[in-house]
Motif scaffolding. Structure first.
Motif, PDB file in Angstrom:
ATOM      1  N   VAL A 267       0.694  -1.158   0.111  1.00 55.82           N
ATOM      2  CA  VAL A 267       0.186   0.070   0.091  1.00 55.82           C
ATOM      3  C   VAL A 267       0.773   1.054   0.021  1.00 55.82           C
ATOM      4  CG1 VAL A 267      -1.757   1.080   1.297  1.00 55.82           C
ATOM      5  CG2 VAL A 267      -1.803  -1.071   1.488  1.00 55.82           C
ATOM      6  N   GLY A 268       0.619   2.119  -0.860  1.00 57.86           N
ATOM      7  CA  GLY A 268       1.397   3.376  -0.880  1.00 57.86           C
ATOM      8  C   GLY A 268       0.722   4.584  -1.148  1.00 57.86           C
ATOM      9  N   ALA A 269       1.301   5.740  -0.662  1.00 49.91           N
ATOM     10  CA  ALA A 269       0.629   7.020  -0.980  1.00 49.91           C
ATOM     11  C   ALA A 269       1.570   8.074  -1.268  1.00 49.91           C
ATOM     12  CB  ALA A 269      -0.345   7.570   0.340  1.00 49.91           C
ATOM     13  N   ARG A 270       1.461   9.121  -2.316  1.00 45.44           N
ATOM     14  CA  ARG A 270       2.416   9.920  -2.532  1.00 45.44           C
ATOM     15  C   ARG A 270       1.576  11.166  -2.663  1.00 45.44           C
ATOM     16  NH1 ARG A 270       4.527  12.631  -7.397  1.00 45.44           N
ATOM     17  NH2 ARG A 270       6.456  13.036  -7.287  1.00 45.44           N
ATOM     18  N   ASN A 271       2.213  12.391  -1.982  1.00 46.98           N
ATOM     19  CA  ASN A 271       1.771  13.838  -2.231  1.00 46.98           C
ATOM     20  C   ASN A 271       2.918  14.551  -2.660  1.00 46.98           C
ATOM     21  OD1 ASN A 271       1.773  16.728  -0.475  1.00 46.98           O
ATOM     22  ND2 ASN A 271      -0.148  16.213  -1.878  1.00 46.98           N
ATOM     23  N   ALA A 272       2.905  15.276  -3.754  1.00 48.51           N
ATOM     24  CA  ALA A 272       4.028  16.314  -4.238  1.00 48.51           C
ATOM     25  C   ALA A 272       3.398  17.718  -4.538  1.00 48.51           C
ATOM     26  CB  ALA A 272       4.606  15.739  -5.206  1.00 48.51           C
ATOM     27  N   TYR A 273       4.145  18.684  -4.273  1.00 49.54           N
ATOM     28  CA  TYR A 273       3.458  19.944  -4.331  1.00 49.54           C
ATOM     29  C   TYR A 273       4.801  20.631  -5.102  1.00 49.54           C
ATOM     30  CZ  TYR A 273       2.536  24.974  -3.956  1.00 49.54           C
ATOM     31  OH  TYR A 273       2.209  26.335  -4.230  1.00 49.54           O
TER      32      TYR A 273
ATOM     33  N   GLY B 104       1.823  29.183 -10.890  1.00 51.72           N
ATOM     34  CA  GLY B 104       1.165  28.551  -9.664  1.00 51.72           C
ATOM     35  C   GLY B 104       1.616  27.453  -8.937  1.00 51.72           C
ATOM     36  N   GLY B 105       0.983  26.876  -8.280  1.00 51.33           N
ATOM     37  CA  GLY B 105       1.178  25.575  -7.738  1.00 51.33           C
ATOM     38  C   GLY B 105       0.522  24.284  -8.358  1.00 51.33           C
ATOM     39  N   ALA B 106       1.553  23.439  -8.480  1.00 48.58           N
ATOM     40  CA  ALA B 106       0.767  22.035  -9.027  1.00 48.58           C
ATOM     41  C   ALA B 106       0.693  21.000  -7.970  1.00 48.58           C
ATOM     42  CB  ALA B 106       1.844  21.530 -10.308  1.00 48.58           C
ATOM     43  N   ASP B 107      -0.547  20.317  -7.744  1.00 51.77           N
ATOM     44  CA  ASP B 107      -0.451  19.256  -6.836  1.00 51.77           C
ATOM     45  C   ASP B 107      -0.448  18.078  -7.364  1.00 51.77           C
ATOM     46  OD1 ASP B 107      -0.892  20.444  -4.363  1.00 51.77           O
ATOM     47  OD2 ASP B 107      -2.788  21.519  -5.215  1.00 51.77           O
ATOM     48  N   GLN B 108      -0.049  16.941  -6.743  1.00 56.91           N
ATOM     49  CA  GLN B 108       0.020  15.701  -7.314  1.00 56.91           C
ATOM     50  C   GLN B 108      -0.106  14.748  -6.010  1.00 56.91           C
ATOM     51  OE1 GLN B 108       3.963  14.811  -9.088  1.00 56.91           O
ATOM     52  NE2 GLN B 108       3.996  16.655 -10.390  1.00 56.91           N
TER      53      GLN B 108
END
Length: 868
Positions: free
Chosen positions: A331-337, A360-364
């Motif tokens: 199980v994995g989770a990733r957040n990048a800004y 601006g800001g890009a969310d992933q």
């Protein structure tokens, strides 16, 4: 293919006769890989894979993923304004969020979906495996190029770790540490930290030093033996990047490009419509030939700040069901800004002639779930892996493209409005009234939101037919859903003209006397005046009317930052597509019986043949005023034979792979025209192409003190079917004229790569000294973007190709007699070679070749202390 079969034979002829007669005293260690989702000896795995341990990474001085390309065959990694990873010529040239990478990267089983997070620092890495060829069956996210699989150093049963630091030129300083903390007999933890900083080596005349390094990361891992059959491993990774992208130099490559003499446009700084020079001068102001070494000049508005936060969390549950079956759940989770603005593209000079920014800001955000059932059947005659993979991902980005207001002569504009190729303004045209307008599109701002979901089921089995013969077969069914929302804001050209006319009364609406063709257009020419912001200037060309208009536009909208034009209300386009594929594979392996090998040169030999398939999802692409268009997925069929040999009492290892791949619908970035006849950078499918090549890897221990590494790859790329459109006919006449581009080679990847490494270990009373020399060679690389670039190779090859280059690295390591202290001095790029890490040549539209230079000579010292 026959030519490449001789590589192993040629190598053997180079070995000294004594080496052929008897083994050296050294013996190579067994290398364990997980290319088939189970631990196997690399010499018994019918997959083209390179495995490098953490110790090997340190011996070679590899501190970042992109340096792997120096020693892994067929691997090309560029770390310019976007990360580009190519294997066997297959990769993704753009780093935009809508496009999936062609080469997948995994950290402890968790897929990293975006290119800007894939080039990791190699901190606390136990091993990295580079799998070449399509990974269409077992690996979590289907791809066509291959995979990079990173495995972290796991928590130990005893306290221990390391701390290391380094200093180098360009104010380089690096600190790394890792330590295991057992809590109980069944629960242990490990922490790791990395700080890597270095000043930029590219000096821009704006006052910044670009291509700097400033990244920090931390890793926390746990290992919990829940029971004798159940183990839970977790990790949390946080990284932040605060550095500067590389800046570019510019070379003019095609004066007949649309933006130069193709449309006879006057740019800011042009003072004569008969002798246009501003566009050329703008590029020349940033030419490497006109500037000091390692210096660029991209102007004060170019944005190079790289700001990324990256958080990953992963958990792997291993359940040994019984002696023959196990279940793994990941199980994995990733957040990048990622924060903008960042310059994405321009014509290469300091002036704001043609711009592209990520704003601006890009969310992933991505979430993955995978389970794998591994087992044996029929008294271990069959080994199998089956499972399910799911990923949900959201990503967003805001980007802007645009051009400056330009000037034209009345005769030129008359031809353009009539859909005809314009002629050069005749002598005496400087006396004509200047016409200024948005002949090329002004600012276009697009907000892009993408929701994607991937679901796949897979299975693969290996049948041990006899002790020496095995057959593997499997397949994967994948569904990729893409739901995209695009909101497009176009420049309000009518307001642009009104603003300029109000600020300077010399600018007035163009009349039918100046431009008689207006009277023949719908609405008496009013629509053309509004859509193109056409104005006439009552002064003369010598006053630089184009520069005056653009300065007014910039100053009146300074509060809007990079968006320097008023915008029309947004036009929203939402579209959903589902892409499906089934990718089978089959492989036959023969372990040559010892009695056939005899007691001489060979110790073991594996011969295998593989048929495999890969799939990379399609996506939805913005195409100017036409909104979202669907790009078809990539499909790859690979046919490969390989040989894995251990010889000379296992002191010599030779691995050879030969392959032929059929590539369907390769996704390529191109320049096109939307239905409003505006130029747009978009993606297209190339039809069918072919890749044929071979790879050779050799490791030899002629004695316990000497180690030699050699790798070689030769890839021949050919488009079988690649039809494009003539850009000038589309942009000017609105007429589709097909161009056959099937004679082109693949961009970005060299055909030939090679590496050679030699290391000597010298025991002394003062400790262990280990000098090492590495040489990596890359053949010339085609960097063209369009048909015009390819045509230039006949007359000016240097305008579209990066020259071949060889990089030399030297490292001297000392280890104390206790083995817990290492000191290393290193020099990378010993000969101070100049080479490109990012470049693109565009012949048809902007006519320039932009080039980012790689690292110059780097040197320093590192100290590593093992802790108990």
């Amino acid at each position: 293919m026959t030519r490449k079969l001789t590589l192993a034979t040629v190598l053997l002829t180079l070995l000294p006769p004594a080496a052929l007669a008897q083994s050296g005293s050294g013996m190579l260690e067994e290398v364990v890989v997980t290319a088939r989702k189970r631990a196997e000896n690399i010499q018994e795995t019918p997959v083209a894979v390179t495995a490098i341990t953490g110790a090997d990474l340190r011996d070679r001085g590899i501190v970042n993923t992109d340096e792997l390309a120096k020693s892994v065959p067929s691997l090309q990694i560029n770390n310019g304004t976007t990360a580009q990873i190519f294997i066997r010529g297959i990769g993704q040239r753009s780093g935009l969020a809508r496009q999936d990478p062609s080469v997948s990267v995994y950290l402890d089983g968790i897929f990293i979906p975006r290119a800007d997070g894939q080039l990791l620092d190699t901190v606390d890495i136990e091993s990295v495996q580079v799998l070449r060829g399509p990974q269409g069956t077992l690996f979590g996210k289907n791809n066509t190029g291959g995979a990079l699989v990173f495995t972290l150093e796991k928590p130990g049963e005893e306290r221990g770790g390391y701390v290391e630091g380094g200093l180098g030129n360009y104010n380089a300083r690096r600190i790394r540490a890792g330590y295991s903390f057992p809590v109980t007999d069944r629960f242990s933890t490990r922490v790791a930290f990395n700080s890597n900083q270095r000043d930029g080596y590219l000096e821009d005349l704006s006052g910044h030093d670009n291509q700097s390094v400033d990244r920090m990361s931390g890793i926390l891992q746990t290992n919990w033996l829940v029971s004798d059959s159940l183990t839970l491993d977790t990790f949390a990774f946080f990284g932040k990047i605060r550095e500067r992208y590389p800046s570019y130099n510019c070379e003019l490559v095609n004066e007949d490009a649309l933006f130069i003499d193709g449309l006879y446009l006057a740019w800011p700084g042009d003072t004569s419509i008969e002798n246009l020079s501003a566009y050329r001068d703008n590029c020349a102001a940033n030419s490497a030939d006109n500037l000091p070494d390692l210096t660029t000049n991209q102007g004060n508005t170019a944005q190079f700040n790289k700001y990324i936060n990256n958080l990953m969390i992963g958990a792997t549950l291993n359940w040994e069901i019984n002696d023959t079956h196990s279940l793994k759940t990941i199980v994995g989770a990733r957040n990048a800004y990622k924060r903008g603005p960042q310059t994405q593209s321009d014509e290469g000079g300091p002036g704001e002639f043609q711009v592209g920014y990520t704003l601006g800001g890009a969310d992933q955000d991505s979430y993955t779930f995978e389970f794998q059932l591994n087992g044996e059947l029929f008294d271990s005659a069959v080994e199998y892996t089956a499972g399910f993979f799911w990923q949900d991902e959201y990503k967003s980005e805001r980007f802007m493209t645009g051009d400056a207001l330009v000037g034209v002569d009345a005769s030129v504009l008359t031809a353009i409005l009539a859909g005809q190729q314009p002629d050069r303004p005749p002598p005496g045209s400087d006396a004509n009234r200047p016409i200024i307008g948005a002949i090329l599109p002004l600012n276009t701002v697009q907000d892009f939101d993408i929701d994607g979901e991937t679901a796949a089921v897979f299975a693969q089995a290996t049948w041990h037919i006899t002790e020496n013969l095995e057959f593997s077969f499997g397949g994967r069914y994948t569904e990729e859903e893409r739901d995209s929302t695009l909101t497009t804001f176009s420049a309000d050209n009518a307001k642009v003209a009104a603003m300029i006319q109000m600020a300077d009364p010399r600018f007035t609406p163009v009349d039918n006397a100046t431009l008689p063709i207006l009277g023949t257009l719908p609405g008496g020419g009013a629509q053309a005046r509004d859509s193109l912001a056409i104005m006439q200037f009552s002064g003369v060309w010598a006053q630089d009317p184009v520069g005056i208009a653009n300065r007014i536009l910039g100053s009146r909208n300074a509060t809007n930052g990079f968006i320097n034009t008023p915008l029309l209300p947004g036009q929203e386009d939402e579209r959903e597509e589902t892409f499906r594929a089934f990718t089978p594979m089959a492989s036959l392996s023969w372990f040559v019986p010892p009695e056939l090998l005899g007691d001489g040169f060979f110790n073991s030999m594996l011969v295998y043949g593989t048929w495999s398939n890969g799939f990379k999802s399609g996506f939805l692409e913005p195409s100017g005023v036409d909104g979202l268009v669907a790009i078809k997925p990539e499909l790859l069929e690979n046919r490969e034979i390989g040989f894995k040999i251990d010889a000379l009492q296992r002191s010599l290892r030779i691995n050879l792979a030969l392959y032929s791949m059929i590539f369907e619908d390769m996704q390529l970035i191109t320049v096109d025209v939307d239905s409003a006849s505006s130029l747009v950078v978009t993606t297209d499918n190339a039809g069918e192409s072919m890749i044929e090549g071979g790879e050779l890897e050799v490791t030899w221990l002629p004695s316990p003190n000497w180690m030699l590494n050699f790798s070689y790859s030769n890839n021949n790329y050919k488009f079988e079917e690649f039809m494009d459109q003539d850009l000038a006919a589309l942009a000017i006449e609105g007429r589709q004229v097909s161009i056959d581009r099937s004679d082109e080679t693949f961009p970005v990847s060299p055909e030939v790569t090679a590496s050679f490494g030699i290391q000597y270990t010298l025991p002394t009373t003062l400790g262990l000294f280990s000098p090492r020399l590495d040489i990596s060679y890359k053949d010339e690389i085609y960097l063209g973007f369009d048909d015009g670039s390819w045509e230039l190779r006949h007359t000016n090859r240097e305008a579209v190709y990066a020259p071949s280059r060889a990089l030399v690295d030297f490292r001297l390591n000392w280890q104390n007699s206790e083995g817990d202290l290492n000191v290393a001095a290193y020099i990378k790029n010993l000969t101070d070679e100049r080479y490109f890490i990012g470049a693109v040549a565009t012949g048809d539209s902007i006519g320039t070749f932009t080039q980012a230079i790689g690292e110059p000579r780097m040197y320093g010292i590192e100290i590593r202390k093992t802790l108990n």
